[in-house]
Design a protein around this motif. Structure first.
Motif, PDB file in Angstrom:
ATOM      1  N   SER A  60     -16.493  21.770   8.219  1.00 27.90           N
ATOM      2  CA  SER A  60     -16.715  20.552   7.687  1.00 27.90           C
ATOM      3  C   SER A  60     -15.639  20.323   6.587  1.00 27.90           C
ATOM      4  CB  SER A  60     -18.246  20.508   6.880  1.00 27.90           C
ATOM      5  OG  SER A  60     -18.407  19.185   6.288  1.00 27.90           O
ATOM      6  N   ASP A  61     -15.539  21.342   5.798  1.00 28.82           N
ATOM      7  CA  ASP A  61     -14.471  21.117   4.754  1.00 28.82           C
ATOM      8  C   ASP A  61     -12.991  20.963   5.358  1.00 28.82           C
ATOM      9  OD1 ASP A  61     -16.455  21.454   2.888  1.00 28.82           O
ATOM     10  OD2 ASP A  61     -15.830  23.507   2.252  1.00 28.82           O
ATOM     11  N   MET A  62     -12.924  21.576   6.314  1.00 26.14           N
ATOM     12  CA  MET A  62     -11.380  21.689   6.848  1.00 26.14           C
ATOM     13  C   MET A  62     -11.242  20.260   7.433  1.00 26.14           C
ATOM     14  SD  MET A  62      -9.706  23.718   9.841  1.00 26.14           S
ATOM     15  CE  MET A  62     -11.023  23.196  11.236  1.00 26.14           C
ATOM     16  N   ILE A  63     -12.365  19.781   8.199  1.00 25.71           N
ATOM     17  CA  ILE A  63     -11.969  18.304   8.784  1.00 25.71           C
ATOM     18  C   ILE A  63     -11.967  17.072   7.850  1.00 25.71           C
ATOM     19  CG2 ILE A  63     -13.441  16.608  10.243  1.00 25.71           C
ATOM     20  CD1 ILE A  63     -14.623  19.028  11.884  1.00 25.71           C
ATOM     21  N   ALA A  64     -12.845  17.405   6.909  1.00 30.16           N
ATOM     22  CA  ALA A  64     -12.592  16.668   5.517  1.00 30.16           C
ATOM     23  C   ALA A  64     -11.320  16.386   4.966  1.00 30.16           C
ATOM     24  CB  ALA A  64     -13.751  16.636   4.558  1.00 30.16           C
ATOM     25  N   ARG A  65     -10.642  17.730   4.957  1.00 35.73           N
ATOM     26  CA  ARG A  65      -9.437  17.713   4.205  1.00 35.73           C
ATOM     27  C   ARG A  65      -8.645  17.092   5.099  1.00 35.73           C
ATOM     28  NH1 ARG A  65      -6.609  17.753  -0.201  1.00 35.73           N
ATOM     29  NH2 ARG A  65      -4.768  18.576  -0.073  1.00 35.73           N
ATOM     30  N   LEU A  66      -8.496  17.301   6.234  1.00 36.36           N
ATOM     31  CA  LEU A  66      -7.677  16.775   7.465  1.00 36.36           C
ATOM     32  C   LEU A  66      -7.747  15.274   7.425  1.00 36.36           C
ATOM     33  CD1 LEU A  66      -6.038  16.973  10.012  1.00 36.36           C
ATOM     34  CD2 LEU A  66      -7.929  16.986  11.268  1.00 36.36           C
ATOM     35  N   PHE A  67      -9.055  14.630   7.465  1.00 38.40           N
ATOM     36  CA  PHE A  67      -9.065  13.309   7.234  1.00 38.40           C
ATOM     37  C   PHE A  67      -8.418  12.747   5.940  1.00 38.40           C
ATOM     38  CE2 PHE A  67     -12.083  13.559  10.729  1.00 38.40           C
ATOM     39  CZ  PHE A  67     -11.300  12.392  11.425  1.00 38.40           C
ATOM     40  N   HIS A  68      -8.559  13.374   4.821  1.00 34.80           N
ATOM     41  CA  HIS A  68      -7.997  13.132   3.636  1.00 34.80           C
ATOM     42  C   HIS A  68      -6.701  13.060   3.506  1.00 34.80           C
ATOM     43  CE1 HIS A  68      -6.517  13.740  -0.629  1.00 34.80           C
ATOM     44  NE2 HIS A  68      -7.571  13.130  -0.843  1.00 34.80           N
ATOM     45  N   ASP A  69      -5.982  14.300   4.018  1.00 28.72           N
ATOM     46  CA  ASP A  69      -4.530  14.002   4.271  1.00 28.72           C
ATOM     47  C   ASP A  69      -3.916  12.829   5.052  1.00 28.72           C
ATOM     48  OD1 ASP A  69      -4.476  16.199   2.515  1.00 28.72           O
ATOM     49  OD2 ASP A  69      -4.262  17.669   4.114  1.00 28.72           O
ATOM     50  N   VAL A  70      -4.417  12.621   6.366  1.00 24.77           N
ATOM     51  CA  VAL A  70      -4.001  11.545   7.219  1.00 24.77           C
ATOM     52  C   VAL A  70      -4.198  10.133   6.396  1.00 24.77           C
ATOM     53  CG1 VAL A  70      -4.661  10.330   9.221  1.00 24.77           C
ATOM     54  CG2 VAL A  70      -4.604  12.967   9.204  1.00 24.77           C
ATOM     55  N   ALA A  71      -5.364   9.969   5.763  1.00 23.61           N
ATOM     56  CA  ALA A  71      -5.413   8.765   5.014  1.00 23.61           C
ATOM     57  C   ALA A  71      -4.426   8.705   3.959  1.00 23.61           C
ATOM     58  CB  ALA A  71      -6.736   8.776   4.106  1.00 23.61           C
ATOM     59  N   ALA A  72      -4.090   9.832   3.094  1.00 31.20           N
ATOM     60  CA  ALA A  72      -2.983   9.635   2.184  1.00 31.20           C
ATOM     61  C   ALA A  72      -1.780   9.250   2.678  1.00 31.20           C
ATOM     62  CB  ALA A  72      -3.071  11.057   1.442  1.00 31.20           C
ATOM     63  N   LYS A  73      -1.691  10.129   4.090  1.00 33.02           N
ATOM     64  CA  LYS A  73      -0.162   9.728   4.546  1.00 33.02           C
ATOM     65  C   LYS A  73      -0.196   8.230   5.097  1.00 33.02           C
ATOM     66  CE  LYS A  73       0.833  14.430   5.701  1.00 33.02           C
ATOM     67  NZ  LYS A  73       1.357  15.404   6.700  1.00 33.02           N
ATOM     68  N   LEU A  74      -1.258   7.756   5.647  1.00 28.17           N
ATOM     69  CA  LEU A  74      -1.257   6.495   5.860  1.00 28.17           C
ATOM     70  C   LEU A  74      -1.087   5.396   4.846  1.00 28.17           C
ATOM     71  CD1 LEU A  74      -4.072   6.095   8.729  1.00 28.17           C
ATOM     72  CD2 LEU A  74      -1.784   5.916   8.967  1.00 28.17           C
ATOM     73  N   ARG A  75      -1.592   5.734   3.646  1.00 22.84           N
ATOM     74  CA  ARG A  75      -1.553   4.770   2.511  1.00 22.84           C
ATOM     75  C   ARG A  75      -0.190   4.910   1.971  1.00 22.84           C
ATOM     76  NH1 ARG A  75      -6.364   7.144   0.888  1.00 22.84           N
ATOM     77  NH2 ARG A  75      -5.304   8.749  -0.430  1.00 22.84           N
ATOM     78  N   GLY A  76       0.390   6.034   2.119  1.00 24.70           N
ATOM     79  CA  GLY A  76       1.991   6.031   1.851  1.00 24.70           C
ATOM     80  C   GLY A  76       2.802   5.152   2.538  1.00 24.70           C
ATOM     81  N   VAL A  77       2.390   5.354   4.042  1.00 25.16           N
ATOM     82  CA  VAL A  77       3.429   4.458   4.954  1.00 25.16           C
ATOM     83  C   VAL A  77       2.998   3.021   4.675  1.00 25.16           C
ATOM     84  CG1 VAL A  77       3.514   4.308   7.433  1.00 25.16           C
ATOM     85  CG2 VAL A  77       3.682   6.374   6.483  1.00 25.16           C
ATOM     86  N   LEU A  78       1.787   2.525   4.707  1.00 21.24           N
ATOM     87  CA  LEU A  78       1.409   1.250   4.683  1.00 21.24           C
ATOM     88  C   LEU A  78       2.045   0.504   3.236  1.00 21.24           C
ATOM     89  CD1 LEU A  78      -2.042   1.414   6.464  1.00 21.24           C
ATOM     90  CD2 LEU A  78       0.271   0.515   7.208  1.00 21.24           C
ATOM     91  N   VAL A  79       1.646   1.394   2.363  1.00 23.08           N
ATOM     92  CA  VAL A  79       2.048   0.825   0.830  1.00 23.08           C
ATOM     93  C   VAL A  79       3.381   1.088   0.473  1.00 23.08           C
ATOM     94  CG1 VAL A  79       1.347   0.937  -1.422  1.00 23.08           C
ATOM     95  CG2 VAL A  79      -0.241   1.065   0.151  1.00 23.08           C
ATOM     96  N   GLY A  80       3.904   2.262   0.626  1.00 21.35           N
ATOM     97  CA  GLY A  80       5.215   2.447  -0.052  1.00 21.35           C
ATOM     98  C   GLY A  80       6.174   2.698   0.827  1.00 21.35           C
TER      99      GLY A  80
END
Length: 54
Positions: A27-47
């Motif tokens: 569960s922790d590994m999957i949560a971390r994966l989604f967190h990392d993907v969301a951070a990358k998407l934010r970076g792509v969409l925002v910056g």
């Protein structure tokens, strides 16, 4: 039941504890994966590109 059998075969409680820990780790590994993907998407969409730390 001999001493050897008692110490080489885990009890039901021990088995359940190991399985619960494995589920938590997954569960922790999957949560971390989604967190990392969301951070990358934010970076792509925002910056324009993902931050180096993400």
């Amino acid at each position: 039941m001999t001493q050897i059998v008692r110490y080489t075969h885990p009890t039901q409680a021990q088995t359940e504890a190991v399985l619960a820990e494995a589920r938590q780790m997954r569960s922790d590994m999957i949560a971390r994966l989604f967190h990392d993907v969301a951070a990358k998407l934010r970076g792509v969409l925002v910056g324009g590109k993902a931050p180096a730390a993400a």
